[in-house]
Design a protein around this motif. Structure first.
Motif, PDB file in Angstrom:
ATOM      1  N   ALA A   1      -1.965  13.764  -9.862  1.00 22.77           N
ATOM      2  CA  ALA A   1      -1.953  15.042  -9.155  1.00 22.77           C
ATOM      3  C   ALA A   1      -1.695  14.802  -7.677  1.00 22.77           C
ATOM      4  O   ALA A   1      -2.017  13.738  -7.143  1.00 22.77           O
ATOM      5  CB  ALA A   1      -3.281  15.773  -9.330  1.00 22.77           C
ATOM      6  N   MET A   2      -1.115  15.793  -7.046  1.00 22.08           N
ATOM      7  CA  MET A   2      -0.979  15.797  -5.591  1.00 22.08           C
ATOM      8  C   MET A   2      -1.465  17.152  -5.098  1.00 22.08           C
ATOM      9  O   MET A   2      -1.267  18.175  -5.775  1.00 22.08           O
ATOM     10  CB  MET A   2       0.462  15.560  -5.160  1.00 22.08           C
TER      11      MET A   2
ATOM     12  N   GLN B   1      -3.537  11.459  -6.325  1.00 26.21           N
ATOM     13  CA  GLN B   1      -4.343  10.741  -7.312  1.00 26.21           C
ATOM     14  C   GLN B   1      -3.382  10.125  -8.311  1.00 26.21           C
ATOM     15  O   GLN B   1      -2.566  10.827  -8.906  1.00 26.21           O
ATOM     16  CB  GLN B   1      -5.294  11.708  -8.020  1.00 26.21           C
ATOM     17  N   TYR B   2      -3.486   8.818  -8.479  1.00 21.72           N
ATOM     18  CA  TYR B   2      -2.529   8.151  -9.358  1.00 21.72           C
ATOM     19  C   TYR B   2      -3.151   6.892  -9.919  1.00 21.72           C
ATOM     20  O   TYR B   2      -4.215   6.446  -9.480  1.00 21.72           O
ATOM     21  CB  TYR B   2      -1.240   7.811  -8.595  1.00 21.72           C
ATOM     22  N   TYR B   3      -2.482   6.352 -10.927  1.00 21.18           N
ATOM     23  CA  TYR B   3      -2.864   5.062 -11.475  1.00 21.18           C
ATOM     24  C   TYR B   3      -1.982   3.992 -10.846  1.00 21.18           C
ATOM     25  O   TYR B   3      -0.750   4.102 -10.856  1.00 21.18           O
ATOM     26  CB  TYR B   3      -2.712   5.037 -12.991  1.00 21.18           C
ATOM     27  N   SER B   4      -2.626   2.994 -10.283  1.00 21.33           N
ATOM     28  CA  SER B   4      -1.934   1.793  -9.831  1.00 21.33           C
ATOM     29  C   SER B   4      -2.221   0.741 -10.896  1.00 21.33           C
ATOM     30  O   SER B   4      -3.306   0.154 -10.941  1.00 21.33           O
ATOM     31  CB  SER B   4      -2.453   1.353  -8.466  1.00 21.33           C
ATOM     32  N   GLY B   5      -1.268   0.532 -11.787  1.00 17.98           N
ATOM     33  CA  GLY B   5      -1.572  -0.238 -12.983  1.00 17.98           C
ATOM     34  C   GLY B   5      -2.526   0.587 -13.827  1.00 17.98           C
ATOM     35  O   GLY B   5      -2.224   1.709 -14.194  1.00 17.98           O
ATOM     36  N   THR B   6      -3.693   0.047 -14.100  1.00 14.38           N
ATOM     37  CA  THR B   6      -4.709   0.795 -14.840  1.00 14.38           C
ATOM     38  C   THR B   6      -5.839   1.264 -13.933  1.00 14.38           C
ATOM     39  O   THR B   6      -6.856   1.766 -14.422  1.00 14.38           O
ATOM     40  CB  THR B   6      -5.286  -0.081 -15.964  1.00 14.38           C
ATOM     41  N   THR B   7      -5.671   1.109 -12.628  1.00 19.35           N
ATOM     42  CA  THR B   7      -6.720   1.453 -11.667  1.00 19.35           C
ATOM     43  C   THR B   7      -6.491   2.843 -11.097  1.00 19.35           C
ATOM     44  O   THR B   7      -5.477   3.078 -10.437  1.00 19.35           O
ATOM     45  CB  THR B   7      -6.751   0.432 -10.514  1.00 19.35           C
ATOM     46  N   PRO B   8      -7.416   3.777 -11.331  1.00 17.74           N
ATOM     47  CA  PRO B   8      -7.268   5.092 -10.706  1.00 17.74           C
ATOM     48  C   PRO B   8      -7.431   4.979  -9.194  1.00 17.74           C
ATOM     49  O   PRO B   8      -8.352   4.306  -8.714  1.00 17.74           O
ATOM     50  CB  PRO B   8      -8.395   5.914 -11.338  1.00 17.74           C
ATOM     51  N   THR B   9      -6.550   5.619  -8.474  1.00 15.80           N
ATOM     52  CA  THR B   9      -6.506   5.481  -7.017  1.00 15.80           C
ATOM     53  C   THR B   9      -6.405   6.853  -6.374  1.00 15.80           C
ATOM     54  O   THR B   9      -5.707   7.740  -6.894  1.00 15.80           O
ATOM     55  CB  THR B   9      -5.304   4.615  -6.606  1.00 15.80           C
ATOM     56  N   ASN B  10      -7.075   7.008  -5.256  1.00 19.49           N
ATOM     57  CA  ASN B  10      -7.105   8.265  -4.515  1.00 19.49           C
ATOM     58  C   ASN B  10      -6.694   7.952  -3.082  1.00 19.49           C
ATOM     59  O   ASN B  10      -7.365   7.188  -2.401  1.00 19.49           O
ATOM     60  CB  ASN B  10      -8.522   8.844  -4.567  1.00 19.49           C
ATOM     61  N   THR B  11      -5.584   8.529  -2.639  1.00 20.69           N
ATOM     62  CA  THR B  11      -5.053   8.229  -1.309  1.00 20.69           C
ATOM     63  C   THR B  11      -4.943   9.502  -0.485  1.00 20.69           C
ATOM     64  O   THR B  11      -4.544  10.549  -1.013  1.00 20.69           O
ATOM     65  CB  THR B  11      -3.675   7.559  -1.434  1.00 20.69           C
TER      66      THR B  11
ATOM     67  N   GLY C   1       5.954   3.642   1.368  1.00 18.20           N
ATOM     68  CA  GLY C   1       5.363   2.311   1.286  1.00 18.20           C
ATOM     69  C   GLY C   1       5.631   1.698  -0.073  1.00 18.20           C
ATOM     70  O   GLY C   1       6.731   1.806  -0.610  1.00 18.20           O
ATOM     71  N   ASP C   2       4.626   1.097  -0.639  1.00 18.09           N
ATOM     72  CA  ASP C   2       4.760   0.378  -1.902  1.00 18.09           C
ATOM     73  C   ASP C   2       4.672   1.349  -3.073  1.00 18.09           C
ATOM     74  O   ASP C   2       3.717   1.324  -3.859  1.00 18.09           O
ATOM     75  CB  ASP C   2       3.680  -0.706  -1.990  1.00 18.09           C
ATOM     76  N   ILE C   3       5.695   2.220  -3.174  1.00 22.96           N
ATOM     77  CA  ILE C   3       5.673   3.267  -4.184  1.00 22.96           C
ATOM     78  C   ILE C   3       5.670   2.687  -5.591  1.00 22.96           C
ATOM     79  O   ILE C   3       5.216   3.323  -6.545  1.00 22.96           O
ATOM     80  CB  ILE C   3       6.863   4.230  -3.982  1.00 22.96           C
ATOM     81  N   ALA C   4       6.151   1.471  -5.739  1.00 28.15           N
ATOM     82  CA  ALA C   4       6.156   0.839  -7.051  1.00 28.15           C
ATOM     83  C   ALA C   4       4.752   0.695  -7.617  1.00 28.15           C
ATOM     84  O   ALA C   4       4.566   0.520  -8.821  1.00 28.15           O
ATOM     85  CB  ALA C   4       6.835  -0.519  -6.971  1.00 28.15           C
ATOM     86  N   ARG C   5       3.738   0.766  -6.721  1.00 28.36           N
ATOM     87  CA  ARG C   5       2.343   0.689  -7.182  1.00 28.36           C
ATOM     88  C   ARG C   5       1.921   1.933  -7.946  1.00 28.36           C
ATOM     89  O   ARG C   5       0.924   1.918  -8.660  1.00 28.36           O
ATOM     90  CB  ARG C   5       1.399   0.508  -5.990  1.00 28.36           C
ATOM     91  N   ILE C   6       2.665   3.030  -7.762  1.00 27.27           N
ATOM     92  CA  ILE C   6       2.298   4.263  -8.434  1.00 27.27           C
ATOM     93  C   ILE C   6       2.781   4.193  -9.871  1.00 27.27           C
ATOM     94  O   ILE C   6       3.949   4.433 -10.174  1.00 27.27           O
ATOM     95  CB  ILE C   6       2.903   5.493  -7.728  1.00 27.27           C
TER      96      ILE C   6
ATOM     97  N   GLN D   1       0.830  -1.196   0.000  1.00 31.01           N
ATOM     98  CA  GLN D   1       0.000   0.000   0.000  1.00 31.01           C
ATOM     99  C   GLN D   1       0.863   1.244   0.000  1.00 31.01           C
ATOM    100  O   GLN D   1       1.989   1.234   0.470  1.00 31.01           O
ATOM    101  CB  GLN D   1      -0.881   0.025   1.249  1.00 31.01           C
ATOM    102  N   VAL D   2       0.304   2.314  -0.550  1.00 26.49           N
ATOM    103  CA  VAL D   2       0.980   3.603  -0.548  1.00 26.49           C
ATOM    104  C   VAL D   2       0.437   4.437   0.593  1.00 26.49           C
ATOM    105  O   VAL D   2      -0.781   4.531   0.775  1.00 26.49           O
ATOM    106  CB  VAL D   2       0.766   4.317  -1.885  1.00 26.49           C
ATOM    107  N   GLN D   3       1.329   5.020   1.372  1.00 24.09           N
ATOM    108  CA  GLN D   3       0.922   5.941   2.433  1.00 24.09           C
ATOM    109  C   GLN D   3       1.451   7.335   2.128  1.00 24.09           C
ATOM    110  O   GLN D   3       2.497   7.489   1.496  1.00 24.09           O
ATOM    111  CB  GLN D   3       1.460   5.492   3.799  1.00 24.09           C
ATOM    112  N   LEU D   4       0.713   8.317   2.606  1.00 23.35           N
ATOM    113  CA  LEU D   4       1.150   9.698   2.502  1.00 23.35           C
ATOM    114  C   LEU D   4       1.461  10.183   3.913  1.00 23.35           C
ATOM    115  O   LEU D   4       0.621  10.083   4.800  1.00 23.35           O
ATOM    116  CB  LEU D   4       0.064  10.566   1.869  1.00 23.35           C
TER     117      LEU D   4
END
Length: 122
Positions: free
Chosen positions: A36-37, A101-111, A26-31, A1-4
């Motif tokens: 946007a930040m 806001q980023y893509y984890s693979g092709t999945t848009p993710t909001n953390t 965390g798992d920055i490779a997921r980004i 998981q990615v943490q901020l």
């Protein structure tokens, strides 16, 4: 998981300055692709609102209430975003949250980060 992870909040007198920072960890490779930040804030009894946002392309946007006083900046390589807050007012008092806001693979993710308290005394 990615943490901020946010840092830099605190207590300051009106007219003073504070600087916030937020780093992805965390798992920055997921980004796969950072879209946007930005920074949001929530004062007691109020809804969370956008303060400032920065896209990967370099564009920025600010809430009208902070234009000319706050500056957002990013380090894309480090997945880090900063918020320089000058000429602070008591109405800037709130919990400030970092958002990515980023893509984890092709999945848009909001953390979201956990938030950091900013208190401006009059």
């Amino acid at each position: 998981q990615v943490q901020l992870v946010e840092s830099g909040g605190g207590l300051v007198q009106a007219g003073g300055s504070l600087s916030l920072s937020c780093a992805a960890s965390g798992d920055i490779a997921r980004i796969e692709h950072m879209i946007a930040m930005g920074w949001y804030r929530q004062a007691p009894g109020k809804q969370r609102e956008l303060v400032a946002i920065s896209t990967r392309g370099g564009s920025t946007d600010y809430a009208d209430s902070v234009k000319g006083r706050f500056t957002i900046s990013r380090d894309n390589a480090m997945n880090t975003v900063y918020l320089q807050m000058n000429s602070l007012k008591p109405e800037d008092t709130a919990v400030y949250y970092c958002n990515a806001q980023y893509y984890s693979g092709t999945t848009p993710t909001n953390t979201w980060g956990r938030g950091t308290q900013v208190t401006v005394s009059s």
